[in-house]
Motif scaffolding. Structure first.
Motif, PDB file in Angstrom:
ATOM      1  N   VAL A  13     -17.516  39.968 -25.176  1.00  0.00           N
ATOM      2  CA  VAL A  13     -17.281  41.266 -26.135  1.00  0.00           C
ATOM      3  C   VAL A  13     -17.530  40.504 -27.369  1.00  0.00           C
ATOM      4  O   VAL A  13     -18.209  41.131 -28.263  1.00  0.00           O
ATOM      5  N   LEU A  14     -17.339  39.390 -27.823  1.00  0.00           N
ATOM      6  CA  LEU A  14     -17.598  38.855 -29.270  1.00  0.00           C
ATOM      7  C   LEU A  14     -19.285  38.868 -29.364  1.00  0.00           C
ATOM      8  O   LEU A  14     -19.500  38.932 -30.451  1.00  0.00           O
ATOM      9  N   GLY A  15     -19.839  38.069 -28.233  1.00  0.00           N
ATOM     10  CA  GLY A  15     -21.225  37.884 -28.403  1.00  0.00           C
ATOM     11  C   GLY A  15     -21.995  39.478 -28.514  1.00  0.00           C
ATOM     12  O   GLY A  15     -22.899  39.561 -29.421  1.00  0.00           O
ATOM     13  N   ALA A  16     -21.433  40.364 -27.632  1.00  0.00           N
ATOM     14  CA  ALA A  16     -22.090  41.859 -27.876  1.00  0.00           C
ATOM     15  C   ALA A  16     -21.801  42.180 -29.080  1.00  0.00           C
ATOM     16  O   ALA A  16     -22.861  42.925 -29.810  1.00  0.00           O
ATOM     17  N   SER A  17     -20.753  42.024 -29.635  1.00  0.00           N
ATOM     18  CA  SER A  17     -20.138  42.524 -31.080  1.00  0.00           C
ATOM     19  C   SER A  17     -21.255  41.978 -32.283  1.00  0.00           C
ATOM     20  O   SER A  17     -21.684  42.688 -33.047  1.00  0.00           O
ATOM     21  N   LEU A  18     -21.510  40.481 -31.932  1.00  0.00           N
ATOM     22  CA  LEU A  18     -22.329  39.923 -32.922  1.00  0.00           C
ATOM     23  C   LEU A  18     -23.973  40.449 -32.692  1.00  0.00           C
ATOM     24  O   LEU A  18     -24.712  40.512 -33.582  1.00  0.00           O
ATOM     25  N   VAL A  19     -24.053  40.580 -31.471  1.00  0.00           N
ATOM     26  CA  VAL A  19     -25.652  41.260 -31.179  1.00  0.00           C
ATOM     27  C   VAL A  19     -25.768  42.668 -31.926  1.00  0.00           C
ATOM     28  O   VAL A  19     -26.628  43.078 -32.616  1.00  0.00           O
ATOM     29  N   PHE A  20     -24.797  43.574 -31.901  1.00  0.00           N
ATOM     30  CA  PHE A  20     -24.680  44.896 -32.417  1.00  0.00           C
ATOM     31  C   PHE A  20     -24.840  44.928 -33.938  1.00  0.00           C
ATOM     32  O   PHE A  20     -25.467  45.210 -34.773  1.00  0.00           O
ATOM     33  N   ALA A  21     -23.718  43.639 -34.475  1.00  0.00           N
ATOM     34  CA  ALA A  21     -23.792  43.654 -35.937  1.00  0.00           C
ATOM     35  C   ALA A  21     -25.141  42.955 -36.623  1.00  0.00           C
ATOM     36  O   ALA A  21     -25.626  43.443 -37.512  1.00  0.00           O
ATOM     37  N   GLY A  22     -25.952  42.221 -35.560  1.00  0.00           N
ATOM     38  CA  GLY A  22     -27.220  41.421 -36.235  1.00  0.00           C
ATOM     39  C   GLY A  22     -28.185  42.704 -36.034  1.00  0.00           C
ATOM     40  O   GLY A  22     -28.852  42.811 -37.047  1.00  0.00           O
ATOM     41  N   ILE A  23     -28.442  43.317 -35.131  1.00  0.00           N
ATOM     42  CA  ILE A  23     -29.094  44.564 -35.248  1.00  0.00           C
ATOM     43  C   ILE A  23     -28.797  45.737 -36.445  1.00  0.00           C
ATOM     44  O   ILE A  23     -29.597  46.229 -36.753  1.00  0.00           O
ATOM     45  N   SER A  24     -27.514  46.129 -36.635  1.00  0.00           N
ATOM     46  CA  SER A  24     -27.351  46.766 -37.656  1.00  0.00           C
ATOM     47  C   SER A  24     -27.751  46.225 -38.854  1.00  0.00           C
ATOM     48  O   SER A  24     -28.082  46.992 -40.030  1.00  0.00           O
ATOM     49  N   HIS A  25     -27.640  44.768 -39.008  1.00  0.00           N
ATOM     50  CA  HIS A  25     -28.150  44.025 -40.124  1.00  0.00           C
ATOM     51  C   HIS A  25     -29.848  44.528 -40.332  1.00  0.00           C
ATOM     52  O   HIS A  25     -30.155  44.617 -41.816  1.00  0.00           O
ATOM     53  N   LEU A  26     -30.541  44.500 -39.438  1.00  0.00           N
ATOM     54  CA  LEU A  26     -31.961  44.938 -39.409  1.00  0.00           C
ATOM     55  C   LEU A  26     -32.426  46.310 -39.788  1.00  0.00           C
ATOM     56  O   LEU A  26     -33.634  46.602 -39.862  1.00  0.00           O
TER      57      LEU A  26
END
Length: 128
Positions: A13-26
């Motif tokens: 869940v933490l990993g998926a949250s980071l991927v989502f946050a990273g995509i939102s950064h871009l």
């Protein structure tokens, strides 16, 4: 539920949250993330947001895919990352920058207490 299963679920869940946050950064939250970049960072705010987004996607995927002995290492890296970006949260608070619905000093201040939780989450979910 077995402890290892709970830890793995928390790590994923933490990993998926980071991927989502990273995509939102871009993509859709680029401007919002720029509000968190401290003025003293020697890189353009947009470049900082892009590179931190790439780092978050990489780190999140690594957390989700980590196996065996690598989990602890990835957890340490995630913990260091959350520590490294904490000055951005402090900067947003001290410079009164609105982003992500954090439009009062009280909300920006309260957010500061979530960073230690992310650090603990990264460490706890990657340990036996």
């Amino acid at each position: 539920m077995e402890r290892e299963t709970i830890r793995n679920a928390a790590r994923i869940v933490l990993g998926a949250s980071l991927v989502f946050a990273g995509i939102s950064h871009l993509t859709f939250a680029r401007k919002e993330f720029q509000a968190q970049v401290p003025d003293w960072v020697p890189v353009k705010k947009d470049d900082t947001v892009i590179w931190s987004g790439v780092a978050e996607i990489t780190l999140g995927a690594s957390l989700m895919l980590a196996q065996g002995k690598h989990k602890k290492t990835i957890g340490n890296i995630a913990s260091a990352f959350f520590t490294a970006v904490f000055p951005g949260n402090i900067s947003q608070y001290t410079h009164h920058r609105n982003a992500f619905g954090l439009n009062t000093n009280r909300k920006r201040f309260a957010r500061l207490f979530f960073q230690p939780l992310l650090i603990a989450w990264a460490l706890k979910s990657t340990r036996k």
